[in-house]
Motif scaffolding. Structure first.
Motif, PDB file in Angstrom:
ATOM      1  N   SER A   1     -24.640 -25.449  31.742  1.00  0.00           N
ATOM      2  CA  SER A   1     -24.907 -24.662  30.541  1.00  0.00           C
ATOM      3  C   SER A   1     -26.181 -23.877  30.784  1.00  0.00           C
ATOM      4  CB  SER A   1     -25.101 -25.575  29.327  1.00  0.00           C
ATOM      5  OG  SER A   1     -23.999 -26.404  29.122  1.00  0.00           O
ATOM      6  N   LEU A   2     -26.044 -22.589  31.038  1.00  0.00           N
ATOM      7  CA  LEU A   2     -27.201 -21.743  31.315  1.00  0.00           C
ATOM      8  C   LEU A   2     -27.398 -20.772  30.159  1.00  0.00           C
ATOM      9  CD1 LEU A   2     -26.391 -20.930  35.047  1.00  0.00           C
ATOM     10  CD2 LEU A   2     -27.841 -22.767  34.142  1.00  0.00           C
ATOM     11  N   VAL A   3     -28.616 -20.734  29.649  1.00  0.00           N
ATOM     12  CA  VAL A   3     -28.915 -19.841  28.534  1.00  0.00           C
ATOM     13  C   VAL A   3     -29.640 -18.608  29.080  1.00  0.00           C
ATOM     14  CG1 VAL A   3     -30.051 -19.574  26.297  1.00  0.00           C
ATOM     15  CG2 VAL A   3     -29.057 -21.792  26.955  1.00  0.00           C
ATOM     16  N   PHE A   4     -29.105 -17.463  28.711  1.00  0.00           N
ATOM     17  CA  PHE A   4     -29.680 -16.181  29.083  1.00  0.00           C
ATOM     18  C   PHE A   4     -30.058 -15.436  27.815  1.00  0.00           C
ATOM     19  CE2 PHE A   4     -27.033 -17.413  32.615  1.00  0.00           C
ATOM     20  CZ  PHE A   4     -27.786 -17.048  33.726  1.00  0.00           C
ATOM     21  N   TRP A   5     -30.804 -14.343  27.974  1.00  0.00           N
ATOM     22  CA  TRP A   5     -31.127 -13.462  26.858  1.00  0.00           C
ATOM     23  C   TRP A   5     -30.483 -12.126  27.168  1.00  0.00           C
ATOM     24  CZ3 TRP A   5     -32.718 -15.901  22.819  1.00  0.00           C
ATOM     25  CH2 TRP A   5     -33.121 -15.182  21.704  1.00  0.00           C
ATOM     26  N   SER A   6     -29.700 -11.627  26.230  1.00  0.00           N
ATOM     27  CA  SER A   6     -28.958 -10.402  26.464  1.00  0.00           C
ATOM     28  C   SER A   6     -28.837  -9.607  25.177  1.00  0.00           C
ATOM     29  CB  SER A   6     -27.561 -10.748  26.991  1.00  0.00           C
ATOM     30  OG  SER A   6     -26.799  -9.591  27.185  1.00  0.00           O
ATOM     31  N   ASP A   7     -29.263  -8.361  25.246  1.00  0.00           N
ATOM     32  CA  ASP A   7     -29.169  -7.476  24.076  1.00  0.00           C
ATOM     33  C   ASP A   7     -29.718  -8.153  22.820  1.00  0.00           C
ATOM     34  OD1 ASP A   7     -28.040  -5.773  25.908  1.00  0.00           O
ATOM     35  OD2 ASP A   7     -26.009  -5.923  25.110  1.00  0.00           O
TER      36      ASP A   7
ATOM     37  N   SER B   1     -28.261  -5.706  29.604  1.00  0.00           N
ATOM     38  CA  SER B   1     -28.837  -6.550  30.652  1.00  0.00           C
ATOM     39  C   SER B   1     -28.659  -8.006  30.270  1.00  0.00           C
ATOM     40  CB  SER B   1     -30.324  -6.242  30.860  1.00  0.00           C
ATOM     41  OG  SER B   1     -31.064  -6.657  29.727  1.00  0.00           O
ATOM     42  N   ILE B   2     -28.782  -8.857  31.273  1.00  0.00           N
ATOM     43  CA  ILE B   2     -28.763 -10.304  31.068  1.00  0.00           C
ATOM     44  C   ILE B   2     -29.892 -10.862  31.919  1.00  0.00           C
ATOM     45  CG2 ILE B   2     -27.479 -12.447  31.433  1.00  0.00           C
ATOM     46  CD1 ILE B   2     -24.894 -10.863  31.063  1.00  0.00           C
ATOM     47  N   ARG B   3     -30.783 -11.627  31.287  1.00  0.00           N
ATOM     48  CA  ARG B   3     -31.881 -12.250  32.029  1.00  0.00           C
ATOM     49  C   ARG B   3     -32.045 -13.695  31.552  1.00  0.00           C
ATOM     50  NH1 ARG B   3     -34.041  -9.764  27.812  1.00  0.00           N
ATOM     51  NH2 ARG B   3     -35.924 -10.556  26.837  1.00  0.00           N
ATOM     52  N   ARG B   4     -32.606 -14.518  32.412  1.00  0.00           N
ATOM     53  CA  ARG B   4     -32.821 -15.928  32.065  1.00  0.00           C
ATOM     54  C   ARG B   4     -33.673 -16.033  30.808  1.00  0.00           C
ATOM     55  NH1 ARG B   4     -31.129 -20.860  34.492  1.00  0.00           N
ATOM     56  NH2 ARG B   4     -30.339 -20.307  36.526  1.00  0.00           N
ATOM     57  N   ALA B   5     -33.278 -16.920  29.921  1.00  0.00           N
ATOM     58  CA  ALA B   5     -34.081 -17.197  28.732  1.00  0.00           C
ATOM     59  C   ALA B   5     -35.287 -18.042  29.135  1.00  0.00           C
ATOM     60  CB  ALA B   5     -33.245 -17.934  27.695  1.00  0.00           C
ATOM     61  N   THR B   6     -36.363 -17.910  28.399  1.00  0.00           N
ATOM     62  CA  THR B   6     -37.531 -18.760  28.629  1.00  0.00           C
ATOM     63  C   THR B   6     -37.221 -20.155  28.095  1.00  0.00           C
ATOM     64  OG1 THR B   6     -38.528 -18.298  26.476  1.00  0.00           O
ATOM     65  CG2 THR B   6     -39.077 -16.772  28.311  1.00  0.00           C
ATOM     66  N   PRO B   7     -37.969 -21.161  28.524  1.00  0.00           N
ATOM     67  CA  PRO B   7     -37.758 -22.508  27.965  1.00  0.00           C
ATOM     68  C   PRO B   7     -37.861 -22.523  26.439  1.00  0.00           C
ATOM     69  CG  PRO B   7     -39.112 -22.662  29.926  1.00  0.00           C
ATOM     70  CD  PRO B   7     -38.949 -21.186  29.619  1.00  0.00           C
TER      71      PRO B   7
END
Length: 158
Positions: A52-58, A85-91
């Motif tokens: 389960s990977l959380v990213f930040w997108s739009d 874009s899609i980038r890794r979410a911060t903790p």
């Protein structure tokens, strides 16, 4: 059984039962915060671990359920999904979006439903394992159950 579970895992358990998923959450003696560690602890192929990977997108969180055998190609996935874009979410973003810590994010049991993408390659395993809300908890389910549970979009992620 739930009396032995951490509070976050109880939320996951209740969400699983509400969805008709009967697999029990297993508490591991050691943290299994990576697919390799989880696979070793369970005696399964690393590809059968649903990371389960959380990213930040739009401007919103995006949960990507990927096979432990894959890395997410964020540029290709953004293009497939029509996102900027899609980038890794911060903790902090992960905790805010899921109520769970990195390494233990479950596909369910979040404060609100998350937009979810599911790695199509998980369909190749008769049983998959996902985190149960903490780095020490996991549970089994089928690919079809994962898709139904999350309402996720199935696509290639690598």
């Amino acid at each position: 059984m739930t009396a032995q579970l951490p509070a976050r895992s109880i939320l996951v358990h209740d969400s699983l039962r509400a969805a008709g998923i009967t697999g029990d959450i297993v508490v591991l003696p050691d943290a299994a915060s990576t697919a390799v560690l989880a696979a070793a602890a369970l005696g399964v192929e690393v590809g059968a671990i649903a990371n389960s990977l959380v990213f930040w997108s739009d401007d919103e969180p995006l949960l990507v359920m990927t096979s432990g055998a894959h890395r997410v190609d964020t540029a290709a996935l953004a293009e497939r999904l029509g996102r900027t874009s899609i980038r890794r979410a911060t903790p902090e973003q992960v905790r805010e979006a899921t109520g769970q810590a990195i390494g233990g994010v479950a596909p369910t049991g979040h404060p609100t439903a998350l937009t979810t993408v599911i790695d199509e390659d998980l369909a190749g395993y008769p049983e998959i394992w996902a985190a149960g809300g903490t780095p020490h908890t996991v549970f089994p389910l089928t690919y079809d159950e994962l898709v139904a549970l999350t309402g996720g979009t199935v696509t290639k992620v690598d």
